[in-house]
Design a protein around this motif. Structure first.
Motif, PDB file in Angstrom:
ATOM      1  N   UNK A  47       0.821  -1.212   0.000  1.00  0.00           N
ATOM      2  CA  UNK A  47       0.000   0.000   0.000  1.00  0.00           C
ATOM      3  C   UNK A  47       0.854   1.261   0.000  1.00  0.00           C
ATOM      4  N   UNK A  48       1.965   1.248   0.734  1.00  0.00           N
ATOM      5  CA  UNK A  48       2.810   2.435   0.827  1.00  0.00           C
ATOM      6  C   UNK A  48       3.354   2.901  -0.515  1.00  0.00           C
ATOM      7  N   UNK A  49       4.042   2.029  -1.267  1.00  0.00           N
ATOM      8  CA  UNK A  49       4.550   2.447  -2.583  1.00  0.00           C
ATOM      9  C   UNK A  49       3.457   2.897  -3.549  1.00  0.00           C
ATOM     10  N   UNK A  50       2.302   2.212  -3.508  1.00  0.00           N
ATOM     11  CA  UNK A  50       1.204   2.603  -4.389  1.00  0.00           C
ATOM     12  C   UNK A  50       0.693   3.992  -4.017  1.00  0.00           C
ATOM     13  N   UNK A  51       0.514   4.225  -2.717  1.00  0.00           N
ATOM     14  CA  UNK A  51       0.044   5.523  -2.236  1.00  0.00           C
ATOM     15  C   UNK A  51       1.018   6.632  -2.635  1.00  0.00           C
TER      16      UNK A  51
END
Length: 300
Positions: free
Chosen positions: A142-146
């Motif tokens: 989720x972090x890299x996508x966000x």
């Protein structure tokens, strides 16, 4: 320079801010803000002022993101990065929070001055920034996508200069690219992230291919894109390969720094397809500025 003032500057990551400017210049080029000769009279005399406001908005939003990131990471940084302004005691958590939120609000207001679409995009971007800083960065996927979504929205912010969005699919390029850099950064403290480096290398290749395909489909300047993509590949793959060979925190950090700064060249490659070599050259000139600032201030 006053130590406290320098602390506030360090929180805003000055070396990274030209990359936010490059996003706006590339996005507005996609929207058709320059044409082939920088003749603003044919598309509206207020375009230069709108560009200034959008660049200022983007810079404020980016700075807000990194400031608030340090606010949320204050406890962790006391152990892992004690030299940063907040854990070192140079700037208090309360003062940094006010600083970050003020920058966030300024970015939104500046974008609304341009038009409602840009203001709305700025609000969505601000929410995405806070979501990343406070929650999603803790998660491997989720972090890299966000983070990638934040960069995609920043490109869209530039594209919204006329109040409409065309070629919005280009926003997927910084999304994938920044997601790749975020994956690499997972090893900045402890190293040992070869799998992430391999995946990032694949994502970099996808980004290069996507720029070439979209340039072929949407512009007549395909050949002019290639030199900028070549420079981009040199800038990102060299440090990435060294980080893979010697998977140390120092090499990984350098790969992240190179990746962040190379975004300027990627933006130039995107922009040249919709404008001219002069604009792309002006965008690339932001790179030495970022590199100079990176000698004075931390990038990550």
């Amino acid at each position: 320079m006053n130590a406290v003032f320098k602390g506030y500057l360090r929180l805003a990551r000055p070396a990274n801010l030209p990359t936010a400017m490059a996003d706006i210049l590339a996005g507005s080029a996609i929207a058709g803000a320059y044409g082939s000769s920088f003749d603003f009279s044919s598309i509206g005399p207020d375009i230069p002022l709108k560009l200034v406001f959008l660049i200022a908005s983007s810079v404020c939003l980016y700075a807000a993101g990194v400031v608030l990131n340090d606010v949320f990471d204050a406890k962790i940084d006391r152990k892992e990065r004690p030299e940063r302004p907040i854990p070192s005691g140079l700037v208090s958590v309360k003062a940094a929070s006010f600083y970050g939120l003020s920058l966030l609000l300024a970015g939104i207001l500046l974008a609304f001055w341009v038009n409602v679409l840009c203001g709305t995009l700025a609000v969505i971007l601000a929410l995405a920034i806070v979501l990343y800083d406070s929650f999603s960065k803790k998660y491997a996927l989720l972090g890299p996508i966000n983070m990638g979504i934040c960069r995609g929205l920043n490109l869209l912010l530039g594209m919204g200069i006329f109040g409409t969005l065309i070629h919005w699919s280009y926003a997927g390029i910084p999304l994938v690219y920044i997601a790749a850099i975020t994956l690499i950064s997972r090893g900045e403290v402890h190293g040992n992230n070869k799998r992430h480096i391999i995946l990032a290398g694949v994502l970099y290749a996808i980004v290069i291919l996507a720029v070439m395909v979209l340039a072929f489909q949407n512009t007549s300047n395909m050949l002019e894109v290639i030199p900028f993509l070549t420079l981009f590949a040199i800038l990102v793959y060299g440090p990435l390969w060294r980080a893979y060979q010697n998977n140390s925190p120092g090499n990984i950090k350098q790969a992240v720094i190179s990746g962040v700064l190379a975004l300027i060249v990627l933006d130039a490659a995107i922009a040249v397809g919709f404008s001219n070599l002069l604009l792309a050259g002006l965008i690339v000139l932001l790179l030495p500025l970022s590199m100079l600032l990176s000698k004075l201030f931390a990038v990550t």
